[in-house]
Scaffold this motif. Structure first.
Motif, mmCIF file in Angstrom:
data_model
loop_
_atom_site.group_PDB
_atom_site.id
_atom_site.type_symbol
_atom_site.label_atom_id
_atom_site.label_comp_id
_atom_site.label_asym_id
_atom_site.label_seq_id
_atom_site.Cartn_x
_atom_site.Cartn_y
_atom_site.Cartn_z
ATOM 1 N N GLY A 71 59.432 -64.147 22.359
ATOM 2 C CA GLY A 71 58.252 -64.728 22.082
ATOM 3 C C GLY A 71 56.815 -65.434 22.281
ATOM 4 N N LYS A 72 57.196 -66.442 22.049
ATOM 5 C CA LYS A 72 55.942 -67.988 22.197
ATOM 6 C C LYS A 72 56.052 -68.262 23.476
ATOM 7 C CE LYS A 72 55.045 -72.649 20.463
ATOM 8 N NZ LYS A 72 56.795 -72.906 19.811
ATOM 9 N N LEU A 73 54.906 -68.901 23.786
ATOM 10 C CA LEU A 73 54.591 -69.314 25.076
ATOM 11 C C LEU A 73 54.832 -70.707 25.322
ATOM 12 C CD1 LEU A 73 53.333 -68.743 27.952
ATOM 13 C CD2 LEU A 73 50.826 -69.055 27.563
ATOM 14 N N VAL A 74 56.133 -71.127 26.606
ATOM 15 C CA VAL A 74 56.410 -72.099 26.781
ATOM 16 C C VAL A 74 55.746 -72.578 27.320
ATOM 17 C CG1 VAL A 74 58.943 -73.119 26.923
ATOM 18 C CG2 VAL A 74 58.538 -71.412 25.109
ATOM 19 N N PHE A 75 55.422 -72.096 29.054
ATOM 20 C CA PHE A 75 55.443 -72.345 29.813
ATOM 21 C C PHE A 75 53.732 -71.550 30.706
ATOM 22 C CE2 PHE A 75 55.365 -72.811 35.268
ATOM 23 C CZ PHE A 75 54.474 -74.326 34.422
ATOM 24 N N SER A 76 53.088 -72.324 31.128
ATOM 25 C CA SER A 76 52.201 -71.626 31.970
ATOM 26 C C SER A 76 51.238 -72.264 33.030
ATOM 27 C CB SER A 76 51.608 -70.629 30.964
ATOM 28 O OG SER A 76 50.722 -69.298 31.749
ATOM 29 N N HIS A 77 51.315 -71.571 33.903
ATOM 30 C CA HIS A 77 50.570 -72.263 35.193
ATOM 31 C C HIS A 77 50.353 -71.184 36.093
ATOM 32 C CE1 HIS A 77 48.771 -74.867 37.400
ATOM 33 N NE2 HIS A 77 48.779 -76.217 37.090
ATOM 34 N N ASP A 78 48.893 -71.708 36.925
ATOM 35 C CA ASP A 78 48.970 -70.997 38.266
ATOM 36 C C ASP A 78 49.168 -71.970 39.503
ATOM 37 O OD1 ASP A 78 47.736 -68.795 39.362
ATOM 38 O OD2 ASP A 78 45.228 -68.430 38.787
ATOM 39 N N GLY A 79 49.039 -70.898 40.094
ATOM 40 C CA GLY A 79 48.864 -71.478 41.727
ATOM 41 C C GLY A 79 50.026 -71.798 42.222
ATOM 42 N N ILE A 80 51.199 -71.631 41.409
ATOM 43 C CA ILE A 80 52.167 -70.961 41.817
ATOM 44 C C ILE A 80 52.886 -70.801 42.969
ATOM 45 C CG2 ILE A 80 55.238 -70.999 41.070
ATOM 46 C CD1 ILE A 80 53.612 -73.232 40.002
ATOM 47 N N LEU A 81 53.902 -71.335 44.160
ATOM 48 C CA LEU A 81 54.257 -70.474 45.269
ATOM 49 C C LEU A 81 56.036 -69.738 44.841
ATOM 50 C CD1 LEU A 81 53.895 -73.168 47.819
ATOM 51 C CD2 LEU A 81 52.676 -70.823 47.460
ATOM 52 N N LEU A 82 55.390 -68.716 44.366
ATOM 53 C CA LEU A 82 56.568 -67.868 43.575
ATOM 54 C C LEU A 82 57.251 -67.935 44.288
ATOM 55 C CD1 LEU A 82 54.248 -65.025 41.830
ATOM 56 C CD2 LEU A 82 54.970 -67.012 40.825
ATOM 57 N N VAL A 83 57.551 -67.738 45.862
ATOM 58 C CA VAL A 83 59.039 -67.435 46.489
ATOM 59 C C VAL A 83 60.161 -69.310 46.787
ATOM 60 C CG1 VAL A 83 60.283 -66.900 48.890
ATOM 61 C CG2 VAL A 83 58.428 -65.535 47.506
ATOM 62 N N GLU A 84 58.725 -69.977 46.717
ATOM 63 C CA GLU A 84 59.154 -71.697 46.814
ATOM 64 C C GLU A 84 60.359 -71.818 45.148
ATOM 65 O OE1 GLU A 84 57.225 -75.553 47.767
ATOM 66 O OE2 GLU A 84 56.941 -74.983 46.030
ATOM 67 N N PHE A 85 59.399 -71.472 44.430
ATOM 68 C CA PHE A 85 59.664 -71.277 42.586
ATOM 69 C C PHE A 85 61.586 -70.557 42.814
ATOM 70 C CE2 PHE A 85 60.581 -69.871 38.227
ATOM 71 C CZ PHE A 85 60.847 -70.918 38.128
ATOM 72 N N ALA A 86 61.116 -69.267 43.407
ATOM 73 C CA ALA A 86 62.173 -68.376 43.328
ATOM 74 C C ALA A 86 63.775 -68.946 43.997
ATOM 75 C CB ALA A 86 62.113 -66.845 43.996
ATOM 76 N N ARG A 87 63.342 -69.545 45.284
ATOM 77 C CA ARG A 87 64.424 -70.413 45.900
ATOM 78 C C ARG A 87 65.463 -71.406 45.442
ATOM 79 N NH1 ARG A 87 64.717 -69.843 51.708
ATOM 80 N NH2 ARG A 87 65.243 -71.754 51.964
ATOM 81 N N CYS A 88 64.533 -72.032 44.965
ATOM 82 C CA CYS A 88 65.048 -72.806 43.536
ATOM 83 C C CYS A 88 65.706 -72.796 42.859
ATOM 84 C CB CYS A 88 63.933 -74.239 43.602
ATOM 85 S SG CYS A 88 64.140 -76.032 42.926
ATOM 86 N N LEU A 89 65.599 -71.892 42.293
ATOM 87 C CA LEU A 89 66.034 -70.668 40.889
ATOM 88 C C LEU A 89 67.026 -70.531 41.270
ATOM 89 C CD1 LEU A 89 65.363 -70.732 37.631
ATOM 90 C CD2 LEU A 89 63.973 -68.232 38.580
ATOM 91 N N SER A 90 66.898 -70.261 42.668
ATOM 92 C CA SER A 90 68.268 -68.966 42.768
ATOM 93 C C SER A 90 68.808 -69.924 43.382
ATOM 94 C CB SER A 90 67.869 -68.248 44.139
ATOM 95 O OG SER A 90 68.790 -67.395 45.080
ATOM 96 N N ALA A 91 69.455 -71.069 43.422
ATOM 97 C CA ALA A 91 70.057 -71.868 44.105
ATOM 98 C C ALA A 91 71.037 -72.743 42.389
ATOM 99 C CB ALA A 91 69.152 -73.077 45.466
ATOM 100 N N TRP A 92 70.183 -72.505 42.148
ATOM 101 C CA TRP A 92 70.225 -73.496 40.984
ATOM 102 C C TRP A 92 70.772 -72.319 39.469
ATOM 103 C CZ3 TRP A 92 68.795 -71.824 35.671
ATOM 104 C CH2 TRP A 92 69.685 -72.382 34.180
ATOM 105 N N VAL A 93 70.632 -71.055 40.256
ATOM 106 C CA VAL A 93 71.278 -70.079 39.348
ATOM 107 C C VAL A 93 73.127 -70.287 40.349
ATOM 108 C CG1 VAL A 93 72.621 -67.086 39.773
ATOM 109 C CG2 VAL A 93 69.232 -68.408 38.187
ATOM 110 N N ALA A 94 72.627 -70.140 41.706
ATOM 111 C CA ALA A 94 74.200 -70.510 42.257
ATOM 112 C C ALA A 94 74.640 -71.854 41.816
ATOM 113 C CB ALA A 94 74.239 -70.239 43.542
ATOM 114 N N ALA A 95 74.567 -72.373 42.032
ATOM 115 C CA ALA A 95 75.532 -73.644 41.132
ATOM 116 C C ALA A 95 75.870 -74.023 39.475
ATOM 117 C CB ALA A 95 74.229 -75.548 41.779
ATOM 118 N N GLU A 96 75.032 -72.957 38.829
ATOM 119 C CA GLU A 96 75.206 -72.667 37.696
ATOM 120 C C GLU A 96 76.449 -72.392 37.349
ATOM 121 O OE1 GLU A 96 75.197 -73.710 32.939
ATOM 122 O OE2 GLU A 96 73.947 -74.861 34.934
ATOM 123 N N ARG A 97 76.722 -71.825 38.502
ATOM 124 C CA ARG A 97 78.193 -70.445 38.348
ATOM 125 C C ARG A 97 79.044 -70.876 38.635
ATOM 126 N NH1 ARG A 97 76.147 -65.045 41.769
ATOM 127 N NH2 ARG A 97 78.326 -64.558 40.908
#
Length: 141
Positions: free
Chosen positions: A34-60
């Protein structure tokens, strides 16, 4: 409990396959217990999602991977990273905003939050009339 959320401020403009990455922008937030840890505007959300998705796959495939996201929109890096902390677990690091260093996150919690984020973003794009499968996109978990 970790929650990664977004608020879209601009959406797809062109029809080229890469446009979903370059045109979908907004605020990205991360909460831990419930505590805000990170917040930033202007993020390319799909670019971030692509990177995050690759990390999830590698982590698995191999547990213990660090996450590092840099963007074509920011010179500073990392925009967001999950790095190994001294006390074990992962800490959030960003060159854009100050992030509390005393919050340690479990990899399994970050994976679960990441999968939820990817699913929610995919559903958001679909509900906005965009078929993410027609563009360079990310895995939906």
């Amino acid at each position: 409990m970790i929650h990664i959320s977004f608020n879209v401020s601009s959406l797809l403009v062109g029809t080229e396959r890469y446009r979903l990455i370059t045109d979908t922008e907004g605020e990205l937030t991360i909460f831990s217990s419930g505590k805000l840890v990170f917040s930033h505007d202007g993020i390319l959300l799909v670019e971030f999602a692509r990177c995050l998705s690759a990390w999830v796959a590698a982590e698995r495939q191999r547990s213990g991977q660090e996450f590092f996201y840099s963007s074509m929109d920011f010179e500073e890096e990392p925009v967001l990273a999950f790095k190994h902390g001294e006390a074990g677990g992962l800490i959030i690091v960003s060159a854009l905003v100050e992030v509390p260093r005393d919050i340690t996150l479990m990899s399994s919690d970050l994976i679960r939050a990441s999968k939820n984020f990817l699913h929610e973003l995919y559903d958001y794009l679909s509900s906005a009339g965009i078929n993410p499968d027609n563009y360079d996109t990310f895995a939906r978990y």
